[in-house]
Design an enzyme around this catalytic site. Structure first.
Site, PDB file in Angstrom:
ATOM      1  N   CYS A  90       0.760  -1.000   0.033  1.00 41.69           N
ATOM      2  CA  CYS A  90       0.056  -0.058   0.221  1.00 41.69           C
ATOM      3  C   CYS A  90       0.907   1.309  -0.096  1.00 41.69           C
ATOM      4  O   CYS A  90       0.448   2.469  -0.298  1.00 41.69           O
ATOM      5  CB  CYS A  90      -0.973  -0.079   1.340  1.00 41.69           C
ATOM      6  SG  CYS A  90      -1.926  -1.491   1.427  1.00 41.69           S
ATOM      7  N   HIS A 140      -2.851   6.643   2.230  1.00 40.31           N
ATOM      8  CA  HIS A 140      -3.408   5.528   1.466  1.00 40.31           C
ATOM      9  C   HIS A 140      -4.905   5.274   2.057  1.00 40.31           C
ATOM     10  O   HIS A 140      -4.979   5.478   3.200  1.00 40.31           O
ATOM     11  CB  HIS A 140      -2.699   4.475   2.041  1.00 40.31           C
ATOM     12  CG  HIS A 140      -3.010   2.911   1.776  1.00 40.31           C
ATOM     13  ND1 HIS A 140      -3.832   2.695   0.758  1.00 40.31           N
ATOM     14  CD2 HIS A 140      -3.237   1.845   2.691  1.00 40.31           C
ATOM     15  CE1 HIS A 140      -4.233   1.538   0.839  1.00 40.31           C
ATOM     16  NE2 HIS A 140      -3.899   0.932   2.092  1.00 40.31           N
ATOM     17  N   ASN A 188     -10.090  -0.621   0.061  1.00 37.47           N
ATOM     18  CA  ASN A 188      -8.733  -0.372   0.170  1.00 37.47           C
ATOM     19  C   ASN A 188      -8.026  -1.127  -1.211  1.00 37.47           C
ATOM     20  O   ASN A 188      -8.157  -2.165  -1.223  1.00 37.47           O
ATOM     21  CB  ASN A 188      -8.317  -1.339   1.472  1.00 37.47           C
ATOM     22  CG  ASN A 188      -6.505  -1.258   1.435  1.00 37.47           C
ATOM     23  OD1 ASN A 188      -6.013  -0.842   0.466  1.00 37.47           O
ATOM     24  ND2 ASN A 188      -6.227  -1.775   2.614  1.00 37.47           N
TER      25      ASN A 188
HETATM   26  N1  COA Z   1     -18.232  -8.365  10.288  1.00 39.10           N
HETATM   27  C1  COA Z   1     -18.969  -8.525  11.414  1.00 39.10           C
HETATM   28  N2  COA Z   1     -18.377  -8.815  12.564  1.00 39.10           N
HETATM   29  C2  COA Z   1     -16.674  -8.824  12.309  1.00 39.10           C
HETATM   30  C3  COA Z   1     -16.093  -8.824  11.002  1.00 39.10           C
HETATM   31  C4  COA Z   1     -17.010  -8.346  10.075  1.00 39.10           C
HETATM   32  N3  COA Z   1     -16.474  -8.318   8.670  1.00 39.10           N
HETATM   33  N4  COA Z   1     -14.956  -8.826  11.206  1.00 39.10           N
HETATM   34  C5  COA Z   1     -14.355  -8.932  12.783  1.00 39.10           C
HETATM   35  N5  COA Z   1     -15.692  -8.987  13.200  1.00 39.10           N
HETATM   36  C6  COA Z   1     -16.043  -9.028  14.749  1.00 39.10           C
HETATM   37  C7  COA Z   1     -15.021 -10.178  15.467  1.00 39.10           C
HETATM   38  O1  COA Z   1     -15.466 -11.413  15.201  1.00 39.10           O
HETATM   39  C8  COA Z   1     -15.085  -9.733  16.610  1.00 39.10           C
HETATM   40  O2  COA Z   1     -16.161  -9.921  17.287  1.00 39.10           O
HETATM   41  P1  COA Z   1     -16.015 -10.360  19.008  1.00 39.10           P
HETATM   42  O3  COA Z   1     -15.755  -9.050  19.796  1.00 39.10           O
HETATM   43  O4  COA Z   1     -17.492 -10.827  19.361  1.00 39.10           O
HETATM   44  O5  COA Z   1     -14.919 -11.481  19.063  1.00 39.10           O
HETATM   45  C9  COA Z   1     -15.278  -7.984  16.557  1.00 39.10           C
HETATM   46  O6  COA Z   1     -15.788  -7.875  15.342  1.00 39.10           O
HETATM   47  C10 COA Z   1     -14.034  -7.239  16.656  1.00 39.10           C
HETATM   48  O7  COA Z   1     -13.207  -7.955  15.761  1.00 39.10           O
HETATM   49  P2  COA Z   1     -11.713  -7.387  15.534  1.00 39.10           P
HETATM   50  O8  COA Z   1     -10.966  -8.272  14.640  1.00 39.10           O
HETATM   51  O9  COA Z   1     -11.080  -7.072  16.736  1.00 39.10           O
HETATM   52  O10 COA Z   1     -12.029  -6.004  14.572  1.00 39.10           O
HETATM   53  P3  COA Z   1     -11.307  -4.627  14.722  1.00 39.10           P
HETATM   54  O11 COA Z   1     -11.817  -3.783  15.594  1.00 39.10           O
HETATM   55  O12 COA Z   1      -9.780  -4.841  14.914  1.00 39.10           O
HETATM   56  O13 COA Z   1     -11.560  -4.295  13.074  1.00 39.10           O
HETATM   57  C11 COA Z   1     -10.467  -4.429  11.026  1.00 39.10           C
HETATM   58  C12 COA Z   1     -11.102  -5.270  12.209  1.00 39.10           C
HETATM   59  C13 COA Z   1      -9.897  -5.231   9.867  1.00 39.10           C
HETATM   60  C14 COA Z   1     -11.770  -3.524  10.541  1.00 39.10           C
HETATM   61  C15 COA Z   1      -9.318  -3.553  11.662  1.00 39.10           C
HETATM   62  O14 COA Z   1      -8.345  -4.053  12.434  1.00 39.10           O
HETATM   63  C16 COA Z   1      -8.723  -2.705  10.619  1.00 39.10           C
HETATM   64  O15 COA Z   1      -8.989  -1.617  10.058  1.00 39.10           O
HETATM   65  N6  COA Z   1      -7.333  -2.970  10.648  1.00 39.10           N
HETATM   66  C17 COA Z   1      -6.546  -2.224   9.788  1.00 39.10           C
HETATM   67  C18 COA Z   1      -6.627  -3.094   8.455  1.00 39.10           C
HETATM   68  C19 COA Z   1      -6.085  -2.137   7.248  1.00 39.10           C
HETATM   69  O16 COA Z   1      -6.346  -1.321   7.020  1.00 39.10           O
HETATM   70  N7  COA Z   1      -5.155  -2.888   6.483  1.00 39.10           N
HETATM   71  C20 COA Z   1      -4.428  -2.555   5.447  1.00 39.10           C
HETATM   72  C21 COA Z   1      -3.597  -1.594   5.722  1.00 39.10           C
HETATM   73  S1  COA Z   1      -2.612  -1.023   4.492  1.00 39.10           S
END
Ligand code: COA
Length: 324
Positions: free
Chosen positions: A114, A250, A280
């Protein structure tokens, strides 16, 4: 060294196929409300089965040529920034060079995920300012839908496909006020796609072709490292963030970008992204956001733009640019 490289044209392309959050609800256990709240993404585009990164790139180049009075017959280097090339070799850049018949052009791919496009601009500015090249096409293009794991709901909701191209030419009045690149490879296991090896710095990797991500770790890394990177870029140009007309990070995740802006005391209203309707798109996200900003009449000639890419590598890179 004063930049002698000017960005003179831009083009972009996204595939026709729109995939909404509601479409994803039919594929994994997720919902529109969760995706919008956590990421800001409403929909994304997916390439068709027979549409690959070079196809999207060529459409973006054609779009650039239609909109600007620019020929590309004398382009002497093609830089393609992608983590989703259709072949491991040849490079996507070579393939595009061949398809377009640009006989005098060198060709190279950059895999900085990215941060790819900003790495590409860094390279183009350097090559032109050093006098080695005169006219470079820098392309950020991805078909991430082809390497996304659609059983992993934490990653498959994020990614989309698209391409953006910029023409960078020799000019005494260069666009680039400053530029930097950073690699933090020791954190690489937080975001990877593996082909051959299943180990990295002692971490066991999931051996599959798709992208694997520790979303929380990437999120924490981005919100702490990007604000210091933005400051490093403006400091290098002896500017301040207040002088920046548009911050174009990004387009990873709107929540992450809000947090980066808050930490940098930079107004979110002066930030441009492409994520709401494209998701993304990795190396394509910054040129897509710049092009949207131009089409919406936000970016004007003479504006100062701070571009900042970050992601797999983990790598990051940014430029302060005077547009136009
Ligand atoms: N839909 C619904 N629920 C979801 C889900 C989805 N697509 N993905 C995860 N969950 C749930 C999980 O199971 C978890 O449930 P629980 O609390 O009952 O266990 C809860 O949502 C939180 O999950 P978690 O993985 O901790 O989510 P998060 O708050 O970290 O959000 C992302 C996930 C991916 C959105 C976040 O981590 C993120 O944006 N990270 C950066 C990713 C990114 O931008 N990468 C590219 C960089 S270049």
């Amino acid at each position: 060294m004063m930049s002698k490289a000017r960005i003179t044209a831009i083009g972009s392309y996204v595939p026709d196929n729109v995939v909404t959050n509601f479409d994803l609800e039919k594929m994994v256990d997720t919902n529109d409300e969760w995706i919008i709240r956590r990421t800001g993404i409403k929909e994304r585009r997916f390439a068709s089965e027979n549409e690959f990164t070079s196809d999207l790139s060529i459409k973006a180049i054609e779009n650039l040529m239609e909109r600007y009075d620019k020929g590309i017959h004398d382009v002497d280097m093609i830089v393609v920034c992608t983590l989703s090339p259709e072949y491991q070799t040849p490079s996507t850049a070579s393939y595009i060079q061949g398809r377009l018949g640009l006989k005098q052009a060198g060709a190279i791919d950059i895999n900085a995920a990215c941060a790819g496009f900003t790495y590409g601009l860094h390279l183009a500015n350097g090559l032109i300012t050093a006098g080695l090249h005169k006219k470079i096409l820098v392309i950020g293009a991805e078909t991430l839908s082809k390497i996304t794991d659609f059983t992993d709901r934490t990653t498959c909701i994020l990614f989309g496909d698209g391409a953006g191209a910029m023409l960078v030419e020799y000019d005494q009045n260069g666009s680039f006020l400053s530029s930097h690149v950073v690699s933090e490879g020791e954190k690489a296991h937080n975001l990877y796609g593996t082909y051959l090896s299943d180990k990295m710095f002692g971490h066991e990797l999931e051996h599959k072709r798709q992208l694997v991500q520790n979303g929380r770790e990437v999120y924490k890394w981005a919100v702490t490292s990007v604000p210091s990177g933005m400051k490093a870029v403006v400091d290098k140009a002896e500017f301040s963030l207040q002088d920046v007309d548009w911050f174009i990070p990004h387009s990873a995740n709107l929540r992450m970008i809000e947090s980066i802006c808050e930490k940098s005391s930079y107004p979110i209203e002066k930030t441009l992204t492409s994520l709401e309707y494209h998701g993304n798109t990795s190396a394509a996200s910054i040129p897509l956001a710049v092009d949207l900003g131009i089409k919406e009449g936000k970016i004007k000639e003479g504006d100062y733009l701070l571009l900042y890419g970050f992601g797999g590598g983990l790598s990051r890179s940014g430029q302060l640019i005077k547009w136009g």
